[in-house]
Scaffold this motif. Structure first.
Motif, short mmCIF file in Angstrom:
data_model
loop_
_atom_site.label_atom_id
_atom_site.label_comp_id
_atom_site.label_asym_id
_atom_site.label_seq_id
_atom_site.Cartn_x
_atom_site.Cartn_y
_atom_site.Cartn_z
N MET A 1 -4.91 41.35 -1.95
CA MET A 1 -3.83 41.96 -2.72
C MET A 1 -2.61 42.16 -1.81
O MET A 1 -2.73 42.61 -0.69
CB MET A 1 -4.28 43.32 -3.28
CG MET A 1 -3.25 43.99 -4.17
SD MET A 1 -3.04 43.11 -5.73
CE MET A 1 -1.80 44.11 -6.53
N SER A 2 -1.44 41.80 -2.30
CA SER A 2 -0.22 41.92 -1.51
C SER A 2 0.14 43.39 -1.27
O SER A 2 -0.09 44.25 -2.11
CB SER A 2 0.94 41.24 -2.22
OG SER A 2 2.15 41.47 -1.54
N VAL A 3 0.69 43.63 -0.08
CA VAL A 3 1.18 44.98 0.22
C VAL A 3 2.70 45.02 0.20
O VAL A 3 3.31 46.06 0.45
CB VAL A 3 0.69 45.45 1.61
CG1 VAL A 3 -0.83 45.48 1.65
CG2 VAL A 3 1.22 44.54 2.72
N TYR A 4 3.31 43.88 -0.12
CA TYR A 4 4.77 43.79 -0.11
C TYR A 4 5.32 44.21 -1.47
O TYR A 4 4.94 43.69 -2.51
CB TYR A 4 5.20 42.35 0.20
CG TYR A 4 4.56 41.78 1.45
CD1 TYR A 4 4.65 42.44 2.67
CD2 TYR A 4 3.87 40.58 1.41
CE1 TYR A 4 4.05 41.93 3.81
CE2 TYR A 4 3.27 40.05 2.55
CZ TYR A 4 3.36 40.73 3.74
OH TYR A 4 2.78 40.22 4.88
N SER B 1 5.93 35.46 10.25
CA SER B 1 6.72 34.57 9.38
C SER B 1 5.82 33.68 8.54
O SER B 1 4.66 33.42 8.90
CB SER B 1 7.67 33.70 10.21
OG SER B 1 6.94 32.76 10.98
N THR B 2 6.39 33.21 7.44
CA THR B 2 5.74 32.21 6.59
C THR B 2 6.72 31.06 6.42
O THR B 2 7.81 31.25 5.87
CB THR B 2 5.38 32.77 5.20
OG1 THR B 2 4.57 33.94 5.35
CG2 THR B 2 4.63 31.73 4.38
N PRO C 1 -1.45 40.02 3.64
CA PRO C 1 -0.70 39.57 4.82
C PRO C 1 -1.46 38.57 5.68
O PRO C 1 -0.85 37.66 6.26
CB PRO C 1 -0.43 40.88 5.57
CG PRO C 1 -0.39 41.91 4.51
CD PRO C 1 -1.44 41.49 3.52
N SER C 2 -2.77 38.70 5.75
CA SER C 2 -3.56 37.80 6.60
C SER C 2 -3.45 36.35 6.16
O SER C 2 -3.67 35.43 6.95
CB SER C 2 -5.03 38.23 6.60
OG SER C 2 -5.55 38.25 5.28
N ASP C 3 -3.13 36.12 4.88
CA ASP C 3 -2.97 34.75 4.38
C ASP C 3 -1.56 34.22 4.56
O ASP C 3 -1.30 33.04 4.29
CB ASP C 3 -3.32 34.69 2.89
CG ASP C 3 -4.82 34.79 2.64
OD1 ASP C 3 -5.60 34.67 3.60
OD2 ASP C 3 -5.21 35.02 1.47
#
Length: 281
Positions: free
Chosen positions: A1-4, A133-134, A188-190
């Motif tokens: 689940m995103s934390v952003y 970064s992504t 975030p890990s992804d």
């Protein structure tokens, strides 16, 4: 689940505005950072347009803090890739959790010169200051294929070289949707320090003539407005660099998570738009 939960997009152009719209549809907080004097943009009602000198890191950082921004997305043009340095500095000052640099094109890893080298340097700078970064490689924009090969209805497809090397293309809508999806659903890990390689469709320049029901015209260069840039792109594509899986160091296609289109799996169930669909062929 995103934390952003809060996003700032810098640049409201070809890719930037669609990303703003796609994020807004996810019902998250979105601000569009725009330089004073820039042309007015039409955005969803839940998006705030914030005017700020994007070259002023301190000023940008204040806006990022004010809006509690978690993720900064740069969507500047290839020619202005180096201008992202001040945005990185601002993100560091504001404690931003993730930075999505302006890639949205062919792979830049391994490049040290020119616009592609500038993009690679931004990625290195992000790592040096400790901001995750992504990076997202998309190949060419499907919608821009006629522009690339100087095609208009009923004309030929202009090709430099043999035109037999496959290249990746992705629609702008799919790019925006993908960005919004991963940033609002994945942990975030992804995403942290990841390179994601998209591919909506794959073709050779020669095969485009088949799809558009026309013929190939062999040329040494493409003239007119933007001709020099189109010529350079076609030369790059001829070498294999048009594929999102291309490794410029090894001069070969990557495999596994480095393969063209490997990032598509992060949006399960999505139907990626093909060249034929995008151009009603």
């Amino acid at each position: 689940m995103s934390v952003y939960k809060s996003f700032a997009v810098v640049g409201g152009g070809t890719v930037g505005l669609p990303i703003v719209n796609a994020l807004a549809a996810k019902d998250v907080a979105v601000v569009l950072l725009s330089r004073p004097g820039s042309s007015k943009k039409t955005v969803p009602s839940n998006v705030q347009i914030v005017e700020v000198d994007t070259a002023d890191a301190a000023a940008v950082a204040e806006k990022l803090k004010e809006h509690k921004v978690d993720v900064v997305l740069a969507t500047t043009t290839t020619a202005a890739a180096g201008a992202q340095n001040s945005l990185v500095d601002a993100a560091k000052l504001a404690g931003v959790k993730l930075f999505v640099p302006s890639e949205y094109g062919i792979p830049t890893e391994g490049h040290s010169e020119g616009p592609l080298g500038a993009k690679a340097q931004i990625a290195a700078y992000l790592k040096s200051v400790g901001i995750p970064s992504t990076r997202i490689y998309t190949g060419g924009f499907i919608e821009f294929i006629p522009w690339l090969v100087d095609y208009s209805s009923g004309s030929t497809i202009k090709v430099i070289g043999k035109g037999e090397t496959p290249l990746s293309v992705t629609s702008i809508g799919d790019i925006a949707g993908f960005v919004a999806h991963i940033l609002t659903t994945l942990p975030p890990s992804d995403l942290e320090d990841r390179v994601l390689r998209l591919q909506g469709d794959r073709s050779t320049l020669n095969n485009l003539a088949v799809l558009f029901k026309t013929s190939v015209e062999r040329v040494d260069s493409i003239g007119g407005e933007g001709g020099e840039f189109k010529t350079a792109l076609q030369h790059a594509f001829e070498s294999g660099a048009g594929s999102t899986g291309w490794d410029v160091v090894k001069q070969a296609e990557g495999t596994g998570s480095d393969a063209a289109g490997s990032g598509n799996a992060l949006w399960p169930g999505h139907q990626w738009k093909s060249i034929k669909e995008a151009h009603n062929l």
